[in-house]
Design a protein around this motif. Structure first.
Motif, short mmCIF file in Angstrom:
data_model
loop_
_atom_site.label_atom_id
_atom_site.label_comp_id
_atom_site.label_asym_id
_atom_site.label_seq_id
_atom_site.Cartn_x
_atom_site.Cartn_y
_atom_site.Cartn_z
N LYS A 15 0.85 -1.19 0.00
CA LYS A 15 0.00 0.00 0.00
C LYS A 15 0.89 1.24 0.00
O LYS A 15 1.98 1.23 0.57
N VAL A 16 0.40 2.32 -0.61
CA VAL A 16 1.17 3.56 -0.66
C VAL A 16 0.24 4.76 -0.66
O VAL A 16 -0.85 4.72 -1.25
N ILE A 61 -3.64 4.94 -1.67
CA ILE A 61 -4.44 5.93 -0.95
C ILE A 61 -4.13 7.27 -1.61
O ILE A 61 -3.01 7.80 -1.46
N PHE A 62 -5.07 7.79 -2.38
CA PHE A 62 -4.81 8.96 -3.20
C PHE A 62 -5.48 10.19 -2.59
O PHE A 62 -6.69 10.21 -2.36
N SER A 120 -8.25 -0.52 -6.95
CA SER A 120 -6.96 -0.41 -6.25
C SER A 120 -6.84 0.91 -5.49
O SER A 120 -5.80 1.15 -4.85
N PHE A 121 -7.87 1.75 -5.53
CA PHE A 121 -7.78 3.09 -4.94
C PHE A 121 -8.65 3.26 -3.71
O PHE A 121 -9.77 2.74 -3.63
N ILE A 122 -8.12 4.00 -2.76
CA ILE A 122 -8.88 4.63 -1.69
C ILE A 122 -8.68 6.14 -1.88
O ILE A 122 -7.55 6.58 -2.14
N ILE A 123 -9.73 6.91 -1.78
CA ILE A 123 -9.62 8.37 -1.91
C ILE A 123 -9.58 9.00 -0.53
O ILE A 123 -10.35 8.64 0.35
#
Length: 252
Positions: free
Chosen positions: A93-94, A127-128, A164-167
């Motif tokens: 995760k990043v 995590i964007f 693949s994204f969390i906002i």
């Protein structure tokens, strides 16, 4: 039911001893009190301690995220860390696009697209972070700013990649200032962000997407924020540095 996501972003804080003792004590308390259910808890320590942190949390429901990743696969980039390096120590995760990276390290949308591409190539969950400045909000351009940030980055990617994204919505004027946006203001923006994903990718993606709030969350305001319909958790900065405060936020 979708799990709430709570992320501790320690930024440039905690040395080796502080990091390891915090994680061991946190695990002990969370499992003794059975407060890990129905929550995804992610810790983002500093780069030197990612490996040991990941080892400590191995086999638990908690996980580790890196605070950044370099956009190039490898090369002459002194002091930088690549996706393959992180994957080699088990990091999956990043955090990308944090306002501090945008401000202090001049990360543009073009750079962030490259970082997203390399992260997806190596199978990272991202995590964007997005969010407006105080000037944007005073000019009533906050919705426009957030929309453009998404259009110039994440919306370049296909439907298959979006899971693949969390906002993380983090209004820049509220980060580390104590000026937390009201639950109603945050809910309105989260609802708007979800509508953008609905229009772009459809109802399933919109419903499943986790949208977190980041901006001076603390143990006093977390519960009211997390009760809002479209707030799926928090990206917690300063209030995650003290374990007792972070535990209260988790429990809220």
């Amino acid at each position: 039911m979708k799990k709430k996501v709570i992320i501790a972003n320690w930024k440039m804080n905690h040395d080796f001893y502080e990091t390891t003792s915090y994680l061991r004590n946190l695990l002990k308390i969370i499992y003794e009190n059975k407060i890990h259910h129905k929550k995804k808890i992610i810790i983002a320590p500093s780069f030197p301690f990612l490996h040991i942190s990941n080892q400590i949390l191995q086999g638990t429901t908690l996980s580790i995220a890196a605070q950044n990743i370099h956009q190039m696969e490898n090369g002459s980039y002194t002091g930088e860390v690549s996706a393959s390096m992180l994957r080699s120590i088990g990091i999956k995760k990043v955090i990308l696009g944090h306002s501090e990276r945008r401000k202090y390290f001049t990360e543009t949308n073009d750079i962030l697209i490259k970082k997203i591409k390399i992260s997806l190539k190596y199978g990272f969950h991202i995590i964007f972070c997005i969010g407006e400045t105080g000037i944007d909000r005073k000019k009533e351009e906050h919705f426009f700013t957030v929309k453009k940030q998404l259009e110039k980055t994440i919306f370049h990617f296909s439907l298959e990649k979006i899971n693949s994204f969390i906002i993380a919505y983090e209004p820049i004027w509220a980060i580390g200032t104590g000026n937390t946006a009201s639950p109603e203001v945050v809910q309105l923006m989260h609802q708007y962000i979800r509508s953008l994903f609905l229009n772009k990718y459809g109802e399933t993606v919109s419903n499943d997407l986790s949208i977190l709030y980041g901006g001076s969350i603390n143990d006093m305001n977390a519960r009211d924020l997390f009760l809002q319909k479209d707030i799926d958790g928090g990206l917690v900065g300063n209030s995650s540095l003290q374990m007792k405060n972070f535990l209260k936020i988790i429990q809220s």
